[in-house]
Design a protein around this motif. Structure first.
Motif, PDB file in Angstrom:
ATOM      1  N   TYR A  28       1.130  -0.897   0.250  1.00 52.64           N
ATOM      2  CA  TYR A  28      -0.452   0.162   0.107  1.00 52.64           C
ATOM      3  C   TYR A  28       0.840   1.169  -0.227  1.00 52.64           C
ATOM      4  O   TYR A  28       2.086   1.136   0.851  1.00 52.64           O
ATOM      5  N   GLY A  29       0.718   2.212  -0.316  1.00 56.66           N
ATOM      6  CA  GLY A  29       0.966   3.293  -0.489  1.00 56.66           C
ATOM      7  C   GLY A  29       1.563   4.558   0.572  1.00 56.66           C
ATOM      8  O   GLY A  29       1.161   4.095   2.053  1.00 56.66           O
ATOM      9  N   ASP A  30       1.635   5.575   0.727  1.00 60.70           N
ATOM     10  CA  ASP A  30       0.847   6.561   1.906  1.00 60.70           C
ATOM     11  C   ASP A  30      -0.194   6.657   2.211  1.00 60.70           C
ATOM     12  O   ASP A  30      -0.828   6.680   1.502  1.00 60.70           O
ATOM     13  N   ASN A  31       0.151   7.192   3.875  1.00 57.28           N
ATOM     14  CA  ASN A  31      -0.755   7.636   4.004  1.00 57.28           C
ATOM     15  C   ASN A  31      -2.634   6.566   4.119  1.00 57.28           C
ATOM     16  O   ASN A  31      -3.759   7.319   4.312  1.00 57.28           O
ATOM     17  N   VAL A  32      -1.781   5.389   5.095  1.00 55.44           N
ATOM     18  CA  VAL A  32      -3.443   4.302   4.666  1.00 55.44           C
ATOM     19  C   VAL A  32      -3.811   5.257   6.934  1.00 55.44           C
ATOM     20  O   VAL A  32      -2.823   4.460   6.923  1.00 55.44           O
ATOM     21  N   ASP A  33      -5.086   5.029   7.007  1.00 53.30           N
ATOM     22  CA  ASP A  33      -5.635   5.638   7.417  1.00 53.30           C
ATOM     23  C   ASP A  33      -6.685   4.745   8.530  1.00 53.30           C
ATOM     24  O   ASP A  33      -6.156   3.339   8.101  1.00 53.30           O
ATOM     25  N   THR A  34      -6.030   4.289   9.669  1.00 54.07           N
ATOM     26  CA  THR A  34      -6.693   3.289  10.631  1.00 54.07           C
ATOM     27  C   THR A  34      -8.717   3.436  10.080  1.00 54.07           C
ATOM     28  O   THR A  34      -9.579   2.318  10.472  1.00 54.07           O
ATOM     29  N   ASP A  35      -8.881   4.602   9.347  1.00 62.01           N
ATOM     30  CA  ASP A  35     -10.565   4.083   8.914  1.00 62.01           C
ATOM     31  C   ASP A  35     -10.723   3.616   8.022  1.00 62.01           C
ATOM     32  O   ASP A  35     -11.918   2.562   7.636  1.00 62.01           O
ATOM     33  N   VAL A  36      -9.659   3.320   7.169  1.00 59.49           N
ATOM     34  CA  VAL A  36      -9.481   2.040   6.042  1.00 59.49           C
ATOM     35  C   VAL A  36      -8.921   0.711   6.397  1.00 59.49           C
ATOM     36  O   VAL A  36      -9.784   0.156   5.675  1.00 59.49           O
ATOM     37  N   ILE A  37      -8.160   0.996   6.953  1.00 60.01           N
ATOM     38  CA  ILE A  37      -7.816  -0.078   7.911  1.00 60.01           C
ATOM     39  C   ILE A  37      -9.320  -1.497   8.761  1.00 60.01           C
ATOM     40  O   ILE A  37      -8.927  -2.838   8.401  1.00 60.01           O
ATOM     41  N   ARG A  85      -7.425   4.215  16.821  1.00 59.87           N
ATOM     42  CA  ARG A  85      -8.039   3.341  17.531  1.00 59.87           C
ATOM     43  C   ARG A  85      -7.778   1.929  17.730  1.00 59.87           C
ATOM     44  O   ARG A  85      -6.787   1.742  16.657  1.00 59.87           O
ATOM     45  N   GLU A  86      -7.312   1.425  18.618  1.00 64.46           N
ATOM     46  CA  GLU A  86      -7.031   0.704  18.924  1.00 64.46           C
ATOM     47  C   GLU A  86      -7.571  -0.834  18.009  1.00 64.46           C
ATOM     48  O   GLU A  86      -6.589  -1.750  18.011  1.00 64.46           O
ATOM     49  N   HIS A  87      -8.951  -0.515  17.572  1.00 69.01           N
ATOM     50  CA  HIS A  87      -8.924  -1.474  16.855  1.00 69.01           C
ATOM     51  C   HIS A  87      -8.616  -1.798  15.311  1.00 69.01           C
ATOM     52  O   HIS A  87      -8.545  -2.906  14.816  1.00 69.01           O
ATOM     53  N   ALA A  88      -7.780  -1.329  14.980  1.00 63.63           N
ATOM     54  CA  ALA A  88      -7.095  -0.901  13.744  1.00 63.63           C
ATOM     55  C   ALA A  88      -6.106  -2.820  14.084  1.00 63.63           C
ATOM     56  O   ALA A  88      -5.710  -3.208  13.126  1.00 63.63           O
ATOM     57  N   PRO A  89      -4.351  -2.227  14.714  1.00 59.99           N
ATOM     58  CA  PRO A  89      -3.742  -3.223  14.920  1.00 59.99           C
ATOM     59  C   PRO A  89      -4.410  -4.888  15.011  1.00 59.99           C
ATOM     60  O   PRO A  89      -4.166  -5.303  14.826  1.00 59.99           O
ATOM     61  N   ILE A  90      -5.443  -4.161  15.693  1.00 58.33           N
ATOM     62  CA  ILE A  90      -6.096  -5.716  15.985  1.00 58.33           C
ATOM     63  C   ILE A  90      -6.877  -6.357  14.866  1.00 58.33           C
ATOM     64  O   ILE A  90      -6.707  -7.869  14.954  1.00 58.33           O
ATOM     65  N   ALA A  91      -7.350  -5.780  14.604  1.00 56.27           N
ATOM     66  CA  ALA A  91      -7.987  -6.003  12.634  1.00 56.27           C
ATOM     67  C   ALA A  91      -6.964  -7.000  12.033  1.00 56.27           C
ATOM     68  O   ALA A  91      -6.479  -7.729  11.316  1.00 56.27           O
ATOM     69  N   ILE A  92      -5.827  -6.253  11.582  1.00 50.49           N
ATOM     70  CA  ILE A  92      -3.757  -6.941  11.269  1.00 50.49           C
ATOM     71  C   ILE A  92      -3.818  -7.972  11.649  1.00 50.49           C
ATOM     72  O   ILE A  92      -3.417  -8.456  10.816  1.00 50.49           O
ATOM     73  N   LYS A  93      -3.774  -8.169  12.944  1.00 50.71           N
ATOM     74  CA  LYS A  93      -2.741  -9.022  13.435  1.00 50.71           C
ATOM     75  C   LYS A  93      -3.887 -10.689  13.503  1.00 50.71           C
ATOM     76  O   LYS A  93      -3.693 -11.242  12.662  1.00 50.71           O
ATOM     77  N   ALA A  94      -5.016 -10.210  12.996  1.00 50.93           N
ATOM     78  CA  ALA A  94      -6.507 -11.086  13.314  1.00 50.93           C
ATOM     79  C   ALA A  94      -6.743 -11.091  12.234  1.00 50.93           C
ATOM     80  O   ALA A  94      -7.262 -12.876  11.902  1.00 50.93           O
ATOM     81  N   ALA A  95      -6.347 -10.786  10.677  1.00 49.00           N
ATOM     82  CA  ALA A  95      -6.146 -11.326   9.820  1.00 49.00           C
ATOM     83  C   ALA A  95      -5.226 -12.424   9.410  1.00 49.00           C
ATOM     84  O   ALA A  95      -5.549 -12.816   8.538  1.00 49.00           O
ATOM     85  N   GLY A  96      -4.582 -12.196  10.173  1.00 52.24           N
ATOM     86  CA  GLY A  96      -3.038 -13.382  10.157  1.00 52.24           C
ATOM     87  C   GLY A  96      -2.168 -12.791   9.283  1.00 52.24           C
ATOM     88  O   GLY A  96      -0.770 -13.181   9.366  1.00 52.24           O
TER      89      GLY A  96
END
Length: 179
Positions: A28-37, A85-96
């Motif tokens: 992905y490119g620049d400025n990937v924000d937590t709203d798209v994560i 939001r802590e949800h963003a890294p949680i979603a990434i980690k839970a996705a594998g």
């Protein structure tokens, strides 16, 4: 080495040894924000599996269908900007996803990722030299990032010992509870 994170909890002189990741890259490119994560419309849950089901869907609608356990996200500047939001890294980690490599991270995302046990590495050269679909290995002890596909290596920042312990414990709360 199999895909994913391998944590060999070999405590030599009290230190976690041999923390590694290996997987295919989503770029992905620049400025990937937590709203798209993890889009705000899914913040009514804190269930990691439910968050994972919607991870990256506003920037890559097929991400969750294509990602495999151990795959790696590589991005350019300011990954994880936006809300805290802590949800963003949680979603990434839970996705594998086993690791996120970027030129730079938003500071609050960086801390949230470590707090939940998601390994992240800043390495501008790797972020620019790795492409979508490449196979990448990461040695967290040394900070060495190897693009297996291209046969290139990059030197990222190795995790300090205290961060290795937090990540090996699967997050700050587990680390504190285990002390």
């Amino acid at each position: 080495m199999r895909k994913g994170i391998t944590w060999r909890k070999c405590f030599r002189r009290g230190r976690v040894q041999n923390m590694n990741a290996k997987g295919r890259v989503f770029k992905y490119g620049d400025n990937v924000d937590t709203d798209v994560i993890i889009p705000a419309r899914y913040l009514n849950t804190s269930d990691p599996e439910e968050l994972a089901a919607h991870c990256m869907e506003d920037i890559d609608v097929d991400f969750i269908k294509k990602v495999n356990k151990g795959d790696i996200i590589v991005a350019e500047k300011n990954f994880g900007c936006g809300s805290s939001r802590e949800h963003a890294p949680i979603a990434i980690k839970a996705a594998g996803v086993s690791c996120v490599i970027a030129q730079t991270f938003a500071r609050i995302f960086y801390r949230n990722a470590i707090n939940i046990g998601l390994p992240i590495i800043e390495c501008p050269e790797a972020a620019m030299g790795i492409e979508a679909g490449d196979e990448v290995e990461v040695d967290f002890d040394s900070g060495i990032i190897t693009n297996v596909t291209k046969g290139t290596t990059f030197k990222g920042q190795a995790f300090p010992e205290f961060m290795q312990r937090i990540i090996a414990s699967e997050g700050l709360i587990n680390y504190i509870n285990n002390k």
